[in-house]
Write an enzyme that holds these catalytic residues in place. Structure first.
Site, mmCIF file in Angstrom:
data_model
loop_
_atom_site.group_PDB
_atom_site.id
_atom_site.type_symbol
_atom_site.label_atom_id
_atom_site.label_comp_id
_atom_site.label_asym_id
_atom_site.label_seq_id
_atom_site.Cartn_x
_atom_site.Cartn_y
_atom_site.Cartn_z
ATOM 1 N N GLY A 98 14.548 45.730 -2.923
ATOM 2 C CA GLY A 98 15.330 44.843 -2.072
ATOM 3 C C GLY A 98 16.777 44.796 -2.527
ATOM 4 O O GLY A 98 17.068 45.033 -3.705
ATOM 5 N N GLN A 157 24.942 41.301 -3.518
ATOM 6 C CA GLN A 157 24.923 42.224 -4.654
ATOM 7 C C GLN A 157 25.908 43.380 -4.510
ATOM 8 O O GLN A 157 26.252 44.034 -5.486
ATOM 9 C CB GLN A 157 23.510 42.798 -4.855
ATOM 10 C CG GLN A 157 22.507 41.768 -5.326
ATOM 11 C CD GLN A 157 21.127 42.380 -5.433
ATOM 12 O OE1 GLN A 157 20.393 42.429 -4.460
ATOM 13 N NE2 GLN A 157 20.774 42.873 -6.611
ATOM 14 N N CYS A 164 15.820 42.888 -11.403
ATOM 15 C CA CYS A 164 16.878 42.823 -10.394
ATOM 16 C C CYS A 164 17.895 43.921 -10.659
ATOM 17 O O CYS A 164 18.263 44.158 -11.810
ATOM 18 C CB CYS A 164 17.549 41.457 -10.460
ATOM 19 S SG CYS A 164 18.884 41.262 -9.285
ATOM 20 N N LEU A 165 18.348 44.567 -9.589
ATOM 21 C CA LEU A 165 19.333 45.636 -9.728
ATOM 22 C C LEU A 165 20.666 45.117 -10.286
ATOM 23 O O LEU A 165 21.475 45.884 -10.766
ATOM 24 C CB LEU A 165 19.584 46.312 -8.368
ATOM 25 C CG LEU A 165 18.389 47.060 -7.744
ATOM 26 C CD1 LEU A 165 18.769 47.588 -6.363
ATOM 27 C CD2 LEU A 165 17.923 48.200 -8.643
ATOM 28 N N HIS A 220 13.299 36.158 -3.610
ATOM 29 C CA HIS A 220 14.295 36.692 -4.547
ATOM 30 C C HIS A 220 15.610 37.025 -3.815
ATOM 31 O O HIS A 220 16.691 36.655 -4.274
ATOM 32 C CB HIS A 220 13.696 37.941 -5.212
ATOM 33 C CG HIS A 220 14.590 38.636 -6.192
ATOM 34 N ND1 HIS A 220 14.272 38.787 -7.523
ATOM 35 C CD2 HIS A 220 15.786 39.254 -6.030
ATOM 36 C CE1 HIS A 220 15.238 39.454 -8.127
ATOM 37 N NE2 HIS A 220 16.166 39.768 -7.250
ATOM 38 N N GLU A 221 15.490 37.694 -2.658
ATOM 39 C CA GLU A 221 16.702 38.091 -1.914
ATOM 40 C C GLU A 221 17.404 36.877 -1.310
ATOM 41 O O GLU A 221 18.634 36.811 -1.290
ATOM 42 C CB GLU A 221 16.369 39.112 -0.827
ATOM 43 C CG GLU A 221 15.705 40.411 -1.306
ATOM 44 C CD GLU A 221 16.351 41.046 -2.518
ATOM 45 O OE1 GLU A 221 17.588 40.902 -2.700
ATOM 46 O OE2 GLU A 221 15.638 41.668 -3.318
ATOM 47 N N HIS A 264 19.537 35.272 -3.838
ATOM 48 C CA HIS A 264 20.820 35.973 -4.010
ATOM 49 C C HIS A 264 21.865 35.453 -3.032
ATOM 50 O O HIS A 264 23.029 35.271 -3.388
ATOM 51 C CB HIS A 264 20.652 37.479 -3.752
ATOM 52 C CG HIS A 264 20.241 38.272 -4.955
ATOM 53 N ND1 HIS A 264 20.973 38.287 -6.116
ATOM 54 C CD2 HIS A 264 19.196 39.108 -5.168
ATOM 55 C CE1 HIS A 264 20.377 39.087 -6.999
ATOM 56 N NE2 HIS A 264 19.296 39.595 -6.451
HETATM 57 NI NI NI Z 1 17.890 40.940 -7.237
#
Ligand code: NI
Length: 169
Positions: A46, A51, A91-92, A134-135, A138
């Site tokens: 995701g 991000q 997480c990226l 999670h998204e 963000h």
């Molecule tokens: Ni993330």
């Protein structure tokens, strides 16, 4: 194909609360294509617009093993939550190999629109439900590590700083 830069914690821009999308047009659809390219390139499940320094309420997602089941939700909102689960998350945008269990709802119902501006409502559980939560976090400037203990957060910050020093030396 364009790979966008993924902001890395503790970048303060990850804390910006995203604004609602008021118009779905070709420019936005192009940005979403770039987000998919970036997400697949980084092998993520995701990616929230926040991000990649786009502060609009939308995210891309693909939880399939075959990497061909795209989900993009514009102006997502969780309208129902049920149960509890504790799954490992990474997480990226968080380096240092950070991966830990976070308390999330087991099932969620999410509404929003698709890239044609059509209303959608999706019910998800398990990994997909974790990913939605999670998204959505963000988009509100929240990272999964915010849900961990202060001690764990400190360990992650230390590890990231250590990795950075190693990179520079
Ligand atoms: Ni993330």
């Amino acid at each position: 194909m364009a790979i966008l830069e993924i902001l890395q914690y503790p970048d303060p821009r990850l804390r910006i609360k995203a604004q609602p999308v008021t118009k779905v047009d070709d420019a936005l659809r192009k940005q979403v294509e770039d987000m998919y390219d970036t997400m697949y390139d980084a092998k993520g499940v995701g990616l929230a617009a926040t991000q990649v320094n786009i502060h609009l309420r939308l995210f891309t997602m693909d939880v399939s093993e075959t990497r061909d089941q795209r989900v993009c939700i514009v102006n997502p909102e969780i309208i129902h939550k049920e149960g509890t689960q504790y799954e490992g998350e990474g997480c990226l945008s968080v380096g240092g190999g950070a991966y830990d269990k976070v308390e999330r709802a087991m099932k969620v119902r999410l509404c929003g629109t698709d890239l044609d501006g059509k209303p959608i409502e999706i019910e998800a559980e398990g990994l997909m439900a974790v990913c939605f939560q999670h998204e959505l976090d963000h988009l509100n400037g929240i990272l999964f590590i915010d849900h961990l203990s202060r001690l764990k957060q400190q360990r992650i910050r230390d590890k990231i700083a250590k990795d950075k020093r190693r990179e520079q030396s």
